[in-house]
Design a protein around this motif. Structure first.
Motif, PDB file in Angstrom:
ATOM      1  N   LYS A  18       0.838  -1.361   0.034  1.00 40.55           N
ATOM      2  CA  LYS A  18       0.151  -0.005  -0.013  1.00 40.55           C
ATOM      3  C   LYS A  18       0.827   1.258  -0.061  1.00 40.55           C
ATOM      4  O   LYS A  18       2.023   1.070   0.670  1.00 40.55           O
ATOM      5  CB  LYS A  18      -0.689  -0.037   1.379  1.00 40.55           C
ATOM      6  N   SER A 106     -12.513 -11.256   3.122  1.00 37.17           N
ATOM      7  CA  SER A 106     -12.461  -9.864   3.328  1.00 37.17           C
ATOM      8  C   SER A 106     -13.381  -8.862   2.286  1.00 37.17           C
ATOM      9  O   SER A 106     -14.030  -7.983   2.312  1.00 37.17           O
ATOM     10  CB  SER A 106     -11.233  -9.088   3.779  1.00 37.17           C
ATOM     11  N   GLY A 141     -12.567   0.382   3.635  1.00 41.08           N
ATOM     12  CA  GLY A 141     -12.628  -0.556   4.586  1.00 41.08           C
ATOM     13  C   GLY A 141     -11.699  -2.093   4.130  1.00 41.08           C
ATOM     14  O   GLY A 141     -10.999  -2.347   4.976  1.00 41.08           O
ATOM     15  N   SER A 144      -9.186  -4.869  -1.611  1.00 42.30           N
ATOM     16  CA  SER A 144      -9.832  -5.863  -2.609  1.00 42.30           C
ATOM     17  C   SER A 144     -11.352  -5.874  -2.724  1.00 42.30           C
ATOM     18  O   SER A 144     -11.856  -6.299  -3.953  1.00 42.30           O
ATOM     19  CB  SER A 144      -9.421  -7.460  -2.175  1.00 42.30           C
ATOM     20  N   ARG A 147     -13.424  -4.493  -5.985  1.00 46.17           N
ATOM     21  CA  ARG A 147     -13.178  -4.960  -7.224  1.00 46.17           C
ATOM     22  C   ARG A 147     -14.738  -5.955  -7.282  1.00 46.17           C
ATOM     23  O   ARG A 147     -14.754  -6.620  -8.164  1.00 46.17           O
ATOM     24  CB  ARG A 147     -11.994  -5.959  -7.434  1.00 46.17           C
ATOM     25  N   MET A 240       4.429 -12.309  -6.452  1.00 43.58           N
ATOM     26  CA  MET A 240       3.938 -11.891  -5.092  1.00 43.58           C
ATOM     27  C   MET A 240       4.402 -12.748  -3.907  1.00 43.58           C
ATOM     28  O   MET A 240       5.054 -12.221  -2.814  1.00 43.58           O
ATOM     29  CB  MET A 240       2.306 -11.918  -4.887  1.00 43.58           C
ATOM     30  N   ALA A 282      -2.659 -14.671  -0.661  1.00 44.07           N
ATOM     31  CA  ALA A 282      -1.827 -14.338   0.707  1.00 44.07           C
ATOM     32  C   ALA A 282      -2.153 -15.647   1.464  1.00 44.07           C
ATOM     33  O   ALA A 282      -2.658 -15.281   2.565  1.00 44.07           O
ATOM     34  CB  ALA A 282      -1.599 -13.327   1.175  1.00 44.07           C
TER      35      ALA A 282
HETATM   36  C1  2P0 Z   1      -5.581  -9.020  -3.897  1.00 45.73           C
HETATM   37  N1  2P0 Z   1      -4.973  -9.630  -1.579  1.00 45.73           N
HETATM   38  O1  2P0 Z   1      -5.477  -8.616  -4.896  1.00 45.73           O
HETATM   39  C2  2P0 Z   1      -4.540  -9.457  -2.992  1.00 45.73           C
HETATM   40  C3  2P0 Z   1      -3.711 -10.723  -3.339  1.00 45.73           C
HETATM   41  C4  2P0 Z   1      -4.311 -10.975  -0.899  1.00 45.73           C
HETATM   42  C5  2P0 Z   1      -3.365 -11.309  -2.032  1.00 45.73           C
HETATM   43  O2  2P0 Z   1      -6.212  -8.124  -1.430  1.00 45.73           O
HETATM   44  O3  2P0 Z   1      -5.702  -4.355   4.097  1.00 45.73           O
HETATM   45  O4  2P0 Z   1      -7.925  -7.962   2.685  1.00 45.73           O
HETATM   46  O5  2P0 Z   1      -8.289  -5.018   3.713  1.00 45.73           O
HETATM   47  O6  2P0 Z   1      -6.889  -3.476   2.057  1.00 45.73           O
HETATM   48  O7  2P0 Z   1      -8.216  -6.482   0.583  1.00 45.73           O
HETATM   49  C6  2P0 Z   1      -5.917  -9.035   0.682  1.00 45.73           C
HETATM   50  O8  2P0 Z   1      -5.734  -7.838   1.033  1.00 45.73           O
HETATM   51  O9  2P0 Z   1      -6.220  -5.924   2.415  1.00 45.73           O
HETATM   52  C7  2P0 Z   1      -5.674  -8.593  -0.916  1.00 45.73           C
HETATM   53  P1  2P0 Z   1      -6.707  -4.710   3.038  1.00 45.73           P
HETATM   54  P2  2P0 Z   1      -7.184  -7.012   1.609  1.00 45.73           P
HETATM   55  O10 2P0 Z   1      -6.629  -9.780  -3.988  1.00 45.73           O
END
Ligand code: 2P0
Length: 317
Positions: A18, A106, A141, A144, A147, A240, A282
């Protein structure tokens, strides 16, 4: 009472890292496929208590204290946007897929919370906001989640631009194999911070941009270049995970079954010259995308791995 549900998504080009300004601004753009078969549901109801509260919709789902705090914090942020800080609500939520299964929820849960709050607060205040505005608010919030407001492929520039990508190729089979459902020792949010220390971070944006352009060209072409798409998505998830392993201190998510599944897909490509798109988030779980005409191979693959729990939009053995 208001109710809404939203889908999850799987990134082919990853949001990882970020920018320092906060607010879940990604250091690079990302691109995902929406997964309508993996959904979260949220119910909102006004109540007379002195605080907003969260509880499981089905009485079963558990949220960590940090998870609950993050969810309620986003709800407060949405209330502020609508000038409703004086009202208190109970929020109930659940995932349509088991919450203990290690699929990052999430994206779907924050998208469902934002959608539901937008409906509720829109009814209460008369301020209706568009889907685009909801996606932008949802990003605050969880990055991801922005999207998850359109079907098919979606591009997010990492900041304020979220664009559905018209493509005739989004009708795919998806399988995610649950290699582990244990709580991750390094959460996605921590991973976003830790990758800033990786020696591979310089150049990451340029590598992503090249892959992004190539993937977008493939998705908009009439004839699908599946093999190149596979190569690009393959390179991206390894890129990644290489960031993770070269962070200070390094961390990683691979388990023996993650490698076993990946190896099987690689073998298929090597022997048949065809196979699934492979990617990982991840975490240790492995996602596969198959074209509809690969049904036989996809079923064979699922049968061969029937000892590993799998969620899919296809009928599983
Ligand atoms: C994604 N990920 O593009 C990447 C790839 C995980 C690996 O977005 O902190 O839960 O809530 O903005 O969205 C996981 O991160 O992070 C993620 P926050 P988020 O899907």
């Amino acid at each position: 009472m208001w109710e809404a549900s939203a889908p999850s998504n799987i990134a082919l080009i990853k949001y990882m890292g970020k920018s320092a300004e906060g607010k879940n601004v990604g250091v690079n753009p990302s691109l995902s496929l929406t997964l309508p078969h993996l959904r979260s549901q949220v119910l909102i109801q006004e109540h007379a208590q002195s605080d907003d509260t969260w509880e499981a919709l089905d009485g079963k789902m558990t949220l960590s204290e940090t998870g609950k705090e993050k969810f309620l914090k986003h709800f407060s942020f949405l209330k502020e946007k609508f000038g409703l800080t004086n009202k208190k609500f109970i929020i109930r939520s659940k995932n349509d897929f088991p919450s203990d299964c290690g699929i990052a929820s999430s994206a779907s849960s924050f998208a469902a919370l934002t959608t539901c709050a937008a409906q509720a607060f829109g009814d209460i205040t008369g301020q209706k906001i568009s889907l685009e505005e909801q996606a932008l608010l949802s990003r605050y919030g969880s990055g991801s989640s922005c999207r998850s407001f359109s079907e098919g492929f979606v591009e997010w520039d990492g900041n304020n631009s979220i664009t559905p990508l018209p493509s005739t190729h989004a009708d795919l089979f998806h399988q995610v194999y649950i290699v582990s459902s244990s709580v991750k020792t390094v959460s996605s949010s921590q991973a976003h911070q830790r990758v800033a220390t990786s020696s591979l971070m310089p150049g990451r944006t340029e590598r992503v941009q090249l892959r992004m352009n190539a993937v977008k060209n493939i998705l908009k072409a009439q004839k699908l270049d599946w093999e190149n798409l596979y190569s690009l998505v393959w390179a991206e998830f390894w890129d990644m995970h290489a960031l993770f392993e070269t962070s200070q201190p390094p961390f990683g998510y691979f388990l023996p079954n993650s490698l076993k599944l990946i190896q099987q897909a690689r073998d298929l490509w090597e022997t048949d010259g065809d196979g699934p798109i492979v990617t990982m988030d991840a975490g240790p779980n492995v996602h596969f995308l198959w074209r509809k005409d690969q049904l036989v191979s996809a079923n064979f693959f699922a049968n061969r791995n029937s000892d590993i729990r799998c969620f899919s939009n296809m009928e599983m053995p």
